[in-house]
Design an enzyme around this catalytic site. Structure first.
Site, PDB file in Angstrom:
ATOM      1  N   TYR A 146     -10.225   2.627   6.028  1.00 39.96           N
ATOM      2  CA  TYR A 146      -9.380   1.996   7.043  1.00 39.96           C
ATOM      3  C   TYR A 146      -8.315   2.993   7.465  1.00 39.96           C
ATOM      4  O   TYR A 146      -7.690   3.642   6.627  1.00 39.96           O
ATOM      5  CB  TYR A 146      -8.719   0.742   6.461  1.00 39.96           C
ATOM      6  CG  TYR A 146      -7.788   0.024   7.424  1.00 39.96           C
ATOM      7  CD1 TYR A 146      -8.304  -0.637   8.537  1.00 39.96           C
ATOM      8  CD2 TYR A 146      -6.413   0.010   7.216  1.00 39.96           C
ATOM      9  CE1 TYR A 146      -7.456  -1.305   9.420  1.00 39.96           C
ATOM     10  CE2 TYR A 146      -5.562  -0.662   8.088  1.00 39.96           C
ATOM     11  CZ  TYR A 146      -6.085  -1.321   9.190  1.00 39.96           C
ATOM     12  OH  TYR A 146      -5.250  -1.973  10.050  1.00 39.96           O
ATOM     13  N   ASP A 241      -6.272  10.950   5.316  1.00 42.67           N
ATOM     14  CA  ASP A 241      -5.392   9.811   5.561  1.00 42.67           C
ATOM     15  C   ASP A 241      -4.822   9.388   4.219  1.00 42.67           C
ATOM     16  O   ASP A 241      -5.482   8.725   3.421  1.00 42.67           O
ATOM     17  CB  ASP A 241      -6.185   8.682   6.232  1.00 42.67           C
ATOM     18  CG  ASP A 241      -5.301   7.472   6.530  1.00 42.67           C
ATOM     19  OD1 ASP A 241      -4.112   7.503   6.141  1.00 42.67           O
ATOM     20  OD2 ASP A 241      -5.801   6.514   7.146  1.00 42.67           O
ATOM     21  N   LYS A 269       3.634   3.861   4.561  1.00 35.16           N
ATOM     22  CA  LYS A 269       3.927   3.052   3.376  1.00 35.16           C
ATOM     23  C   LYS A 269       5.092   3.609   2.537  1.00 35.16           C
ATOM     24  O   LYS A 269       6.226   3.457   2.926  1.00 35.16           O
ATOM     25  CB  LYS A 269       2.642   2.832   2.573  1.00 35.16           C
ATOM     26  CG  LYS A 269       1.637   2.078   3.472  1.00 35.16           C
ATOM     27  CD  LYS A 269       0.412   1.542   2.848  1.00 35.16           C
ATOM     28  CE  LYS A 269      -0.288   0.643   3.863  1.00 35.16           C
ATOM     29  NZ  LYS A 269      -1.681   0.914   4.093  1.00 35.16           N
TER      30      LYS A 269
HETATM   31  C1  LIG Z   1      -2.197   0.923   5.618  1.00 33.10           C
HETATM   32  C2  LIG Z   1      -3.045   2.025   6.061  1.00 33.10           C
HETATM   33  C3  LIG Z   1      -3.031   2.475   7.396  1.00 33.10           C
HETATM   34  C4  LIG Z   1      -2.285   1.760   8.474  1.00 33.10           C
HETATM   35  O1  LIG Z   1      -0.918   1.789   8.313  1.00 33.10           O
HETATM   36  P1  LIG Z   1      -0.010   0.697   9.075  1.00 33.10           P
HETATM   37  O2  LIG Z   1       1.381   1.070   8.714  1.00 33.10           O
HETATM   38  O3  LIG Z   1      -0.468  -0.634   8.563  1.00 33.10           O
HETATM   39  O4  LIG Z   1      -0.290   0.845  10.521  1.00 33.10           O
HETATM   40  C5  LIG Z   1      -3.777   3.598   7.706  1.00 33.10           C
HETATM   41  N1  LIG Z   1      -4.485   4.244   6.782  1.00 33.10           N
HETATM   42  C6  LIG Z   1      -4.534   3.844   5.493  1.00 33.10           C
HETATM   43  C7  LIG Z   1      -5.326   4.621   4.500  1.00 33.10           C
HETATM   44  C8  LIG Z   1      -3.830   2.711   5.091  1.00 33.10           C
HETATM   45  O5  LIG Z   1      -3.911   2.297   3.822  1.00 33.10           O
END
Ligand SMILES: *Cc1c(COP(=O)(O)O)cnc(C)c1O
Length: 437
Positions: A146, A241, A269
């Site tokens: 994701y 990511d 995060k």
């Molecule tokens: C949470 C997450 C996102 C998205 O971040 P948001 O702040 O919710 O837009 C993208 N990549 C990874 C791996 C994530 O865990």
């Protein structure tokens, strides 16, 4: 029985003006059933709901709260900025440089960084930069990873076909879908096939180096090493990511654990300490192409605002000073041992994966290594387990394919309670299944 009267009322009220009653879909309990619990307060390792029930929190706002809720030093940093600085100027401040320098020093592959406001913004921007830099249009992602809700990422492989993507959501255009190719996690051949099929057309390969959005699925080291070699050889921008894993699995992120350096990294995060912050960065020659140093446009009215920067700076400083990672690792081992002992006693052997303070109990006995094996989990069992844990004061993610996060504030008492609850909840789940059979 815990009562959820206030939550139920709030949910009815919320649904009238907010689609589905929530501002992010998974909060709505759709995959476990029942009514979402509305929260009133966070306190260290605990959440208190609108009815006054207390839970040990294993979501941590989906990742940010490695220090627990309302850490006094983070709260003080936010208060100080609020009182003496302000909330946003739309002009540069020193705080932005401080956070950028901290990030860059902790993650050496990030020679230059740009602050944004969410993980989604970071990944969307990173692929634009990769496309602008390479002059190519297609990207490869992995099924089960994701990367936020950007159009390009909401594409899954059509059944049986690894080639052209099909949108997962109405509103994503066919054109966008065609530029996203899906490969299988931990399967380098599936990547090589796509690279052969689209020669000189792949701008970027984006991956969660430790999958955290299909449960917890660490990549195999050889897989990441080969991915790195392939990208270097084909001039493809490799993007890690690390929105979830950055500062979560180690100070230097998953890349420091594997010793594999990407060209670009995305963060979010933890870097915001509970306020909205995202960030992307990497190789100087690539990042120098970002406006206004270069010609690839990306901007943000509230990007780098002082309030969010101070929460992030204080959080990272605390992580550097206290180095909580070995201790978090011990806690994870303690939980794992407890869960495994419970399973042994009950005669099941579900797959448990963990990395640092991220853990997932998959309701399958298969070894989970990719999307396919992750989705062999029995999500009905997870739903029953989730509700039994909630009833015992343990707040897990309301979906199987999420990580369990814990913090430095989760002490022996909380972990022991969780292991006892796990035993009872598993037993109940299995009993219910036997009755049905
Ligand atoms: C949470 C997450 C996102 C998205 O971040 P948001 O702040 O919710 O837009 C993208 N990549 C990874 C791996 C994530 O865990």
């Amino acid at each position: 029985m815990l009562t959820h009267q206030q939550s139920a009322q709030l949910f009815e009220r919320a649904k009238r003006t907010i689609p589905g009653g929530v501002n992010s879909p998974v909060r709505a309990f759709k995959s476990v059933g029942g009514t979402p619990v509305f929260m009133k307060q966070g306190d260290g390792a605990y959440l208190i709901d609108a009815d006054g029930n207390r839970y040990i929190d294993y979501i941590g706002s989906w990742g940010p709260f490695i220090l627990g809720h309302s850490h006094p030093r983070v709260v003080a940093a936010i208060e100080k900025t609020l009182k003496h600085v302000g909330t946003s100027f739309g002009a540069p401040t020193e705080l932005e440089i401080e956070l950028a320098e901290l990030v860059s020093s902790l993650m050496p592959s990030m020679q230059m960084v740009r602050m944004v406001n969410s993980g989604t913004e970071a990944t969307m921007s990173a692929i634009r930069v990769a496309r602008g830099f390479t002059g190519r249009e297609k990207i490869i992602k992995f099924e089960g990873c994701y990367h936020g809700h950007g159009d390009s990422f909401l594409i899954k492989a059509g059944s049986g076909a690894l080639t052209l993507g099909v949108p997962d959501s109405p509103g994503v255009t066919k054109g966008t879908a065609q530029d996203t190719l899906n490969a299988d996690y931990n399967d380098i051949e599936s990547v090589k096939r796509l690279v052969r099929e689209y020669p000189n057309q792949i701008a970027a390969i984006i991956i969660e180096p430790i999958g955290g959005n299909m449960g917890v699925v660490p990549a195999r080291k050889e897989f990441l090493v080969e991915l790195r070699e392939l990208c270097t050889k084909e001039n493809i921008v490799l993007i890690f990511d690390e929105v979830m894993t950055g500062f979560r699995v180690a100070l230097g992120g998953a890349q420091s654990i594997y010793g594999v350096m990407p060209d670009l990294t995305t963060l979010g995060k933890i870097i915001g300490g509970g306020l909205p912050v995202g960030c992307y960065g990497g190789r100087r020659d690539i990042m120098q192409r970002v406006a206004p140093a270069g010609d690839i446009y990306q901007a943000g009215t509230l990007s780098g605002n002082p309030l969010a920067m101070s929460a992030g700076i204080e959080t990272l400083r605390l992580l550097v000073e206290e180095n909580p990672y070995p201790d978090l690792e011990k806690k994870a081992e303690f939980l794992e041992q407890g869960f495994r002992e419970n399973m042994r006693e009950l005669g099941v052997n579900y797959c448990l994966k963990k990395q640092g303070s991220m853990m997932c109990l998959f309701f399958t006995e298969q070894d989970v290594v990719d999307f396919k094996t992750a989705t062999s989990s029995n999500t009905k069992h997870y739903a029953a387990y989730f509700h039994a844990m909630l009833e015992r004061g343990v707040y897990l993610a309301p979906a199987q394919y999420e990580a369990m996060f814990f913090s430095i504030r989760h002490g022996e008492k909380e972990l022991e309670h969780t292991i006892r609850a796990n035993r009872e909840a598993l037993e109940l789940t299995l009993k219910r299944e036997l009755q049905k059979a």
